[in-house]
Design a protein around this motif. Sequence first.
Motif, PDB file in Angstrom:
ATOM      1  N   SER A 295       0.834  -1.208   0.000  1.00  0.00           N
ATOM      2  CA  SER A 295       0.000   0.000   0.000  1.00  0.00           C
ATOM      3  C   SER A 295       0.863   1.251   0.000  1.00  0.00           C
ATOM      4  N   GLY A 296       2.024   1.138  -0.635  1.00  0.00           N
ATOM      5  CA  GLY A 296       2.937   2.278  -0.723  1.00  0.00           C
ATOM      6  C   GLY A 296       2.497   3.241  -1.804  1.00  0.00           C
ATOM      7  N   MET A 297       3.474   3.767  -2.529  1.00  0.00           N
ATOM      8  CA  MET A 297       3.167   4.789  -3.530  1.00  0.00           C
ATOM      9  C   MET A 297       2.318   4.231  -4.667  1.00  0.00           C
ATOM     10  N   ILE A 298       2.714   3.071  -5.205  1.00  0.00           N
ATOM     11  CA  ILE A 298       1.900   2.505  -6.295  1.00  0.00           C
ATOM     12  C   ILE A 298       0.575   1.989  -5.740  1.00  0.00           C
ATOM     13  N   GLY A 299       0.628   1.308  -4.594  1.00  0.00           N
ATOM     14  CA  GLY A 299      -0.596   0.737  -4.008  1.00  0.00           C
ATOM     15  C   GLY A 299      -1.657   1.805  -3.764  1.00  0.00           C
TER      16      GLY A 299
ATOM     17  N   PHE B  35      -3.678  -3.931   1.579  1.00  0.00           N
ATOM     18  CA  PHE B  35      -2.923  -4.746   2.541  1.00  0.00           C
ATOM     19  C   PHE B  35      -1.484  -4.244   2.596  1.00  0.00           C
ATOM     20  N   ASP B  36      -0.899  -4.265   3.796  1.00  0.00           N
ATOM     21  CA  ASP B  36       0.535  -3.955   3.926  1.00  0.00           C
ATOM     22  C   ASP B  36       1.017  -4.562   5.240  1.00  0.00           C
ATOM     23  N   ILE B  37       2.333  -4.775   5.333  1.00  0.00           N
ATOM     24  CA  ILE B  37       2.857  -5.226   6.628  1.00  0.00           C
ATOM     25  C   ILE B  37       3.006  -4.039   7.584  1.00  0.00           C
ATOM     26  N   ALA B  38       3.138  -2.846   7.054  1.00  0.00           N
ATOM     27  CA  ALA B  38       3.234  -1.661   7.922  1.00  0.00           C
ATOM     28  C   ALA B  38       1.889  -1.474   8.626  1.00  0.00           C
TER      29      ALA B  38
ATOM     30  N   GLY C  99      -1.107   0.378  10.453  1.00  0.00           N
ATOM     31  CA  GLY C  99      -1.735   1.702  10.463  1.00  0.00           C
ATOM     32  C   GLY C  99      -1.743   2.370   9.097  1.00  0.00           C
ATOM     33  N   MET C 100      -0.662   2.200   8.359  1.00  0.00           N
ATOM     34  CA  MET C 100      -0.545   2.906   7.072  1.00  0.00           C
ATOM     35  C   MET C 100      -1.664   2.538   6.085  1.00  0.00           C
ATOM     36  N   PRO C 101      -1.911   1.244   5.840  1.00  0.00           N
ATOM     37  CA  PRO C 101      -3.001   0.949   4.885  1.00  0.00           C
ATOM     38  C   PRO C 101      -4.368   1.403   5.417  1.00  0.00           C
TER      39      PRO C 101
ATOM     40  N   VAL D 285       0.005  -6.753  -6.905  1.00  0.00           N
ATOM     41  CA  VAL D 285       1.091  -6.887  -5.933  1.00  0.00           C
ATOM     42  C   VAL D 285       2.179  -5.843  -6.182  1.00  0.00           C
ATOM     43  N   THR D 286       2.401  -4.995  -5.198  1.00  0.00           N
ATOM     44  CA  THR D 286       3.511  -4.034  -5.246  1.00  0.00           C
ATOM     45  C   THR D 286       4.366  -4.146  -3.986  1.00  0.00           C
ATOM     46  N   ALA D 287       4.115  -5.168  -3.185  1.00  0.00           N
ATOM     47  CA  ALA D 287       4.867  -5.330  -1.936  1.00  0.00           C
ATOM     48  C   ALA D 287       6.352  -5.469  -2.250  1.00  0.00           C
ATOM     49  N   GLY D 288       7.163  -4.871  -1.385  1.00  0.00           N
ATOM     50  CA  GLY D 288       8.606  -4.959  -1.574  1.00  0.00           C
ATOM     51  C   GLY D 288       9.238  -3.596  -1.494  1.00  0.00           C
ATOM     52  N   VAL D 289      10.485  -3.534  -1.925  1.00  0.00           N
ATOM     53  CA  VAL D 289      11.168  -2.236  -1.890  1.00  0.00           C
ATOM     54  C   VAL D 289      11.394  -1.731  -3.315  1.00  0.00           C
ATOM     55  N   PRO D 290      11.316  -0.421  -3.491  1.00  0.00           N
ATOM     56  CA  PRO D 290      11.626   0.163  -4.799  1.00  0.00           C
ATOM     57  C   PRO D 290      13.115   0.505  -4.897  1.00  0.00           C
ATOM     58  N   ARG D 291      13.521   0.927  -6.090  1.00  0.00           N
ATOM     59  CA  ARG D 291      14.928   1.282  -6.317  1.00  0.00           C
ATOM     60  C   ARG D 291      15.285   2.620  -5.679  1.00  0.00           C
TER      61      ARG D 291
ATOM     62  N   ILE E 260      15.872  -9.083  -1.507  1.00  0.00           N
ATOM     63  CA  ILE E 260      14.826  -8.625  -0.576  1.00  0.00           C
ATOM     64  C   ILE E 260      13.445  -8.985  -1.116  1.00  0.00           C
ATOM     65  N   ASN E 261      13.204  -8.649  -2.372  1.00  0.00           N
ATOM     66  CA  ASN E 261      11.847  -8.816  -2.894  1.00  0.00           C
ATOM     67  C   ASN E 261      11.471 -10.274  -3.126  1.00  0.00           C
ATOM     68  N   LEU E 262      12.467 -11.148  -3.283  1.00  0.00           N
ATOM     69  CA  LEU E 262      12.143 -12.579  -3.417  1.00  0.00           C
ATOM     70  C   LEU E 262      11.494 -13.097  -2.130  1.00  0.00           C
ATOM     71  N   LYS E 263      12.020 -12.680  -0.993  1.00  0.00           N
ATOM     72  CA  LYS E 263      11.436 -13.095   0.298  1.00  0.00           C
ATOM     73  C   LYS E 263      10.017 -12.548   0.441  1.00  0.00           C
ATOM     74  N   VAL E 264       9.834 -11.325  -0.031  1.00  0.00           N
ATOM     75  CA  VAL E 264       8.492 -10.725   0.033  1.00  0.00           C
ATOM     76  C   VAL E 264       7.526 -11.529  -0.844  1.00  0.00           C
ATOM     77  N   MET E 265       7.981 -11.944  -2.031  1.00  0.00           N
ATOM     78  CA  MET E 265       7.108 -12.715  -2.931  1.00  0.00           C
ATOM     79  C   MET E 265       6.701 -14.041  -2.297  1.00  0.00           C
TER      80      MET E 265
ATOM     81  N   CYS F 141       1.405  -8.735 -10.977  1.00  0.00           N
ATOM     82  CA  CYS F 141       2.591  -8.385 -10.190  1.00  0.00           C
ATOM     83  C   CYS F 141       3.268  -7.149 -10.780  1.00  0.00           C
ATOM     84  N   ILE F 142       3.668  -6.248  -9.899  1.00  0.00           N
ATOM     85  CA  ILE F 142       4.400  -5.045 -10.328  1.00  0.00           C
ATOM     86  C   ILE F 142       5.793  -5.005  -9.696  1.00  0.00           C
ATOM     87  N   THR F 143       5.980  -5.741  -8.620  1.00  0.00           N
ATOM     88  CA  THR F 143       7.241  -5.706  -7.882  1.00  0.00           C
ATOM     89  C   THR F 143       8.426  -6.083  -8.775  1.00  0.00           C
ATOM     90  N   ASN F 144       9.513  -5.341  -8.621  1.00  0.00           N
ATOM     91  CA  ASN F 144      10.735  -5.571  -9.406  1.00  0.00           C
ATOM     92  C   ASN F 144      11.758  -6.424  -8.662  1.00  0.00           C
ATOM     93  N   PRO F 145      12.685  -7.055  -9.360  1.00  0.00           N
ATOM     94  CA  PRO F 145      12.812  -7.120 -10.829  1.00  0.00           C
ATOM     95  C   PRO F 145      11.685  -7.966 -11.427  1.00  0.00           C
TER      96      PRO F 145
HETATM   97  N1  APR Z   1       4.108  -7.737   2.569  1.00  0.00           N
HETATM   98  C1  APR Z   1       3.321  -6.687   2.255  1.00  0.00           C
HETATM   99  N2  APR Z   1       3.785  -5.466   2.006  1.00  0.00           N
HETATM  100  C2  APR Z   1       5.114  -5.287   2.101  1.00  0.00           C
HETATM  101  C3  APR Z   1       6.002  -6.328   2.425  1.00  0.00           C
HETATM  102  C4  APR Z   1       5.445  -7.610   2.666  1.00  0.00           C
HETATM  103  N3  APR Z   1       6.204  -8.642   2.976  1.00  0.00           N
HETATM  104  N4  APR Z   1       7.260  -5.820   2.418  1.00  0.00           N
HETATM  105  C5  APR Z   1       7.165  -4.521   2.101  1.00  0.00           C
HETATM  106  N5  APR Z   1       5.862  -4.195   1.925  1.00  0.00           N
HETATM  107  C6  APR Z   1       5.280  -2.891   1.605  1.00  0.00           C
HETATM  108  C7  APR Z   1       5.988  -1.724   2.244  1.00  0.00           C
HETATM  109  O1  APR Z   1       5.589  -1.592   3.602  1.00  0.00           O
HETATM  110  C8  APR Z   1       5.521  -0.570   1.364  1.00  0.00           C
HETATM  111  O2  APR Z   1       4.385   0.073   1.895  1.00  0.00           O
HETATM  112  O3  APR Z   1       5.373  -2.642   0.217  1.00  0.00           O
HETATM  113  C9  APR Z   1       5.146  -1.241   0.034  1.00  0.00           C
HETATM  114  C10 APR Z   1       5.963  -0.757  -1.142  1.00  0.00           C
HETATM  115  O4  APR Z   1       5.650   0.581  -1.346  1.00  0.00           O
HETATM  116  P1  APR Z   1       6.743   1.671  -1.755  1.00  0.00           P
HETATM  117  O5  APR Z   1       7.952   1.485  -0.924  1.00  0.00           O
HETATM  118  O6  APR Z   1       6.066   2.997  -1.755  1.00  0.00           O
HETATM  119  O7  APR Z   1       7.135   1.232  -3.246  1.00  0.00           O
HETATM  120  P2  APR Z   1       6.341   1.498  -4.620  1.00  0.00           P
HETATM  121  O8  APR Z   1       6.866   2.728  -5.255  1.00  0.00           O
HETATM  122  O9  APR Z   1       4.895   1.360  -4.412  1.00  0.00           O
HETATM  123  O10 APR Z   1       6.912   0.293  -5.500  1.00  0.00           O
HETATM  124  C11 APR Z   1       6.649  -1.054  -5.164  1.00  0.00           C
HETATM  125  O11 APR Z   1       6.882  -1.792  -7.431  1.00  0.00           O
HETATM  126  O12 APR Z   1       7.716  -0.717  -9.311  1.00  0.00           O
HETATM  127  C12 APR Z   1       7.982  -1.625  -8.292  1.00  0.00           C
HETATM  128  O13 APR Z   1      10.363  -1.406  -8.027  1.00  0.00           O
HETATM  129  C13 APR Z   1       9.099  -1.138  -7.435  1.00  0.00           C
HETATM  130  O14 APR Z   1       9.405  -3.224  -6.323  1.00  0.00           O
HETATM  131  C14 APR Z   1       8.864  -1.912  -6.181  1.00  0.00           C
HETATM  132  C15 APR Z   1       7.336  -1.999  -6.111  1.00  0.00           C
END
Ligand code: APR
Length: 320
Positions: free
Chosen positions: A11-15, A33-36, A38-40, A77-83, A95-100, A118-122
């Motif tokens: 539920s980050g920037m893309i979510g 949905f997010d692991i953070a 309060g934020m979602p 799915v956008t869970a994970g870390v961006p670049r 990092i993102n493999l564990k999230v997947m 799925c949108i998460t990279n790579p």
């Molecule tokens: N389960 C659910 N959410 C998770 C997990 C997890 N295990 N790990 C991290 N997150 C959440 C973070 O808490 C964060 O809110 O994923 C969200 C990602 O949001 P941003 O950091 O804002 O990233 P965003 O710009 O949305 O990009 C997400 O898409 O384009 C790709 O490379 C980009 O992989 C990245 C993804």
Amino acid sequence: AGRKKIALIGSGMIGGTLAHLAAKKEMGDIVLFDIAEGMPQGKALDLSQCGPVEGFDAKITGTNDYADIAGADVIIVTAGVPRKPGMSRDDLLGINLKVMKAVGEGIKNNAPDAFVICITNPLDAMVWALREFSGLPHNKVVGMAGVLDSARFATFLAWEFDVSVKDVNAFVLGGHGDTMVPVTSYTTINGIPVNDFAKIKGVDQSRIDEIVDRTRKGGGEIVGLLGNGSAYYAPATSAISMAEAYLGDQKRILPCASYVEGKYGLDGLYVGVPTVIGAGGTEDVIEIELSDEEKSNLKVSTDAVEELLEACKGLDSSLA
Ligand code: APR
């Protein structure tokens, strides 16, 4: 049948942008949905309060519990870390493999009938891993990359030629990385092949080559400018077009990271190819004729994806 349900994992920037677009289009009720913690929930409240102003009916809720995605028709799915600046998409792999893995299990246990984007990279490696971890059929798991890459290509071409973006049909194949293959032979301006159009407009071929290069690096350009994250508006709207194609059984032909077995000489790989999306998920992959140069560029791209899959298998033995 009631309203459709759209679950957004991450539920980050893309979510957050996805939720806003889906609500505005009244695609269904939305679960963020997010692991953070309060934020979602906070974003869901904020977005809900757009409803009266924008005039949409959508129930938007935030959660940290996978049980709440049960019954989802579409999951994005956008869970994970961006670049961060200077990183390649591949640097995110570990990092993102564990999230997947966590997300795949959450989907498998709670919403196995969903169409998953799925949108998460790579991207090409993560969509493959997510499919493996979730155990869903290949036609129900797809990656968003080509719609975005084509949109970037189309934007730059429209600027160069000073024509409407609506008249540009841009074509990109291959992995979502710097080896992606913008295919100029299938790129047209209102049906006119782009190289012919360049001649008509007196635009030098070298400009087209520069635009191809800028397209390949289009994500990195934005990462560099933002300084603390990656693109989110265009990635979100691209995934929404794929979700709409599924929910509306539109049979659109969209460039997506789809599972390719047999076509393009590939043997079970997720990579960007023209894909028919309808109620059956990814219903077909269109295999187009490519020149020898395009073929060898595609090979470079798919080899790069295969290398990442090997790296995934090395990191998680359950994938081997
Ligand atoms: N389960 C659910 N959410 C998770 C997990 C997890 N295990 N790990 C991290 N997150 C959440 C973070 O808490 C964060 O809110 O994923 C969200 C990602 O949001 P941003 O950091 O804002 O990233 P965003 O710009 O949305 O990009 C997400 O898409 O384009 C790709 O490379 C980009 O992989 C990245 C993804």
